[in-house]
Design a protein around this motif. Sequence first.
Motif, PDB file in Angstrom:
ATOM      1  N   VAL A  31       0.857  -1.186   0.000  1.00 52.78           N
ATOM      2  CA  VAL A  31       0.000   0.000   0.000  1.00 52.78           C
ATOM      3  C   VAL A  31       0.887   1.228   0.000  1.00 52.78           C
ATOM      4  CG1 VAL A  31      -1.796   1.248   1.228  1.00 52.78           C
ATOM      5  CG2 VAL A  31      -1.794  -1.246   1.231  1.00 52.78           C
ATOM      6  N   ARG A  32       0.625   2.120  -0.941  1.00 54.26           N
ATOM      7  CA  ARG A  32       1.382   3.353  -1.057  1.00 54.26           C
ATOM      8  C   ARG A  32       0.401   4.529  -1.076  1.00 54.26           C
ATOM      9  NH1 ARG A  32       4.719  -0.264  -2.005  1.00 54.26           N
ATOM     10  NH2 ARG A  32       6.603  -0.538  -3.069  1.00 54.26           N
ATOM     11  N   ASN A  33       0.883   5.689  -1.371  1.00 55.17           N
ATOM     12  CA  ASN A  33       0.044   6.887  -1.413  1.00 55.17           C
ATOM     13  C   ASN A  33      -0.672   6.950  -2.761  1.00 55.17           C
ATOM     14  OD1 ASN A  33      -1.126   9.299  -0.814  1.00 55.17           O
ATOM     15  ND2 ASN A  33       0.710  10.517  -1.188  1.00 55.17           N
ATOM     16  N   GLU A  34      -1.840   6.344  -2.829  1.00 50.02           N
ATOM     17  CA  GLU A  34      -2.651   6.311  -4.039  1.00 50.02           C
ATOM     18  C   GLU A  34      -4.121   6.263  -3.625  1.00 50.02           C
ATOM     19  OE1 GLU A  34      -2.362   2.603  -6.299  1.00 50.02           O
ATOM     20  OE2 GLU A  34      -1.319   1.776  -4.588  1.00 50.02           O
TER      21      GLU A  34
ATOM     22  N   LEU B 240      -2.030  -7.339   2.307  1.00 46.09           N
ATOM     23  CA  LEU B 240      -1.749  -5.908   2.283  1.00 46.09           C
ATOM     24  C   LEU B 240      -0.596  -5.619   3.228  1.00 46.09           C
ATOM     25  CD1 LEU B 240      -5.422  -4.693   2.629  1.00 46.09           C
ATOM     26  CD2 LEU B 240      -4.041  -4.546   0.571  1.00 46.09           C
ATOM     27  N   LEU B 241       0.422  -4.951   2.733  1.00 46.10           N
ATOM     28  CA  LEU B 241       1.544  -4.527   3.560  1.00 46.10           C
ATOM     29  C   LEU B 241       1.620  -3.012   3.515  1.00 46.10           C
ATOM     30  CD1 LEU B 241       4.346  -7.010   2.441  1.00 46.10           C
ATOM     31  CD2 LEU B 241       2.898  -7.153   4.449  1.00 46.10           C
ATOM     32  N   ALA B 242       1.755  -2.378   4.683  1.00 45.62           N
ATOM     33  CA  ALA B 242       1.824  -0.917   4.737  1.00 45.62           C
ATOM     34  C   ALA B 242       2.747  -0.486   5.863  1.00 45.62           C
ATOM     35  CB  ALA B 242       0.443  -0.325   4.938  1.00 45.62           C
ATOM     36  N   LYS B 243       3.325   0.710   5.691  1.00 42.58           N
ATOM     37  CA  LYS B 243       4.200   1.307   6.703  1.00 42.58           C
ATOM     38  C   LYS B 243       3.732   2.715   6.993  1.00 42.58           C
ATOM     39  CE  LYS B 243       8.673  -0.786   5.745  1.00 42.58           C
ATOM     40  NZ  LYS B 243      10.071  -0.487   5.421  1.00 42.58           N
ATOM     41  N   GLY B 244       3.916   3.132   8.236  1.00 45.30           N
ATOM     42  CA  GLY B 244       3.719   4.518   8.639  1.00 45.30           C
ATOM     43  C   GLY B 244       2.361   5.088   8.275  1.00 45.30           C
TER      44      GLY B 244
END
Length: 103
Positions: A25-28, A49-53
């Motif tokens: 997951v990114r900024n989208e 789903l993998l996400a950071k911060g």
Amino acid sequence: MISMGETAEELRVAEKRTEPYIYHVRNEPVMQAALDVFTIINKHGKGMLLAKGGSIPSAVAIANILVEKMLNRVCTIEHILLDSENEFGKRMISTIEILIVKN
């Protein structure tokens, strides 16, 4: 073979990250990401789903959209793993891993 610096758990985690059903997951836009994960789940039977911060709220929103709205009664959340990383003495960064499995 395991080298001196790697444990079996570290190898398992590294191998799992290269699977085709993993989505970073990114900024989208959230709906576009939900559609991307939807296609992954339909193709592989599961999606991670993998996400950071700052991307963690988006990952949770994507999981809720998929399980509650798009794939209601078709898939479930198998597990959620919350963790944090300390990158080279810098500040701690939270991470999340959400596994969605098709029933």
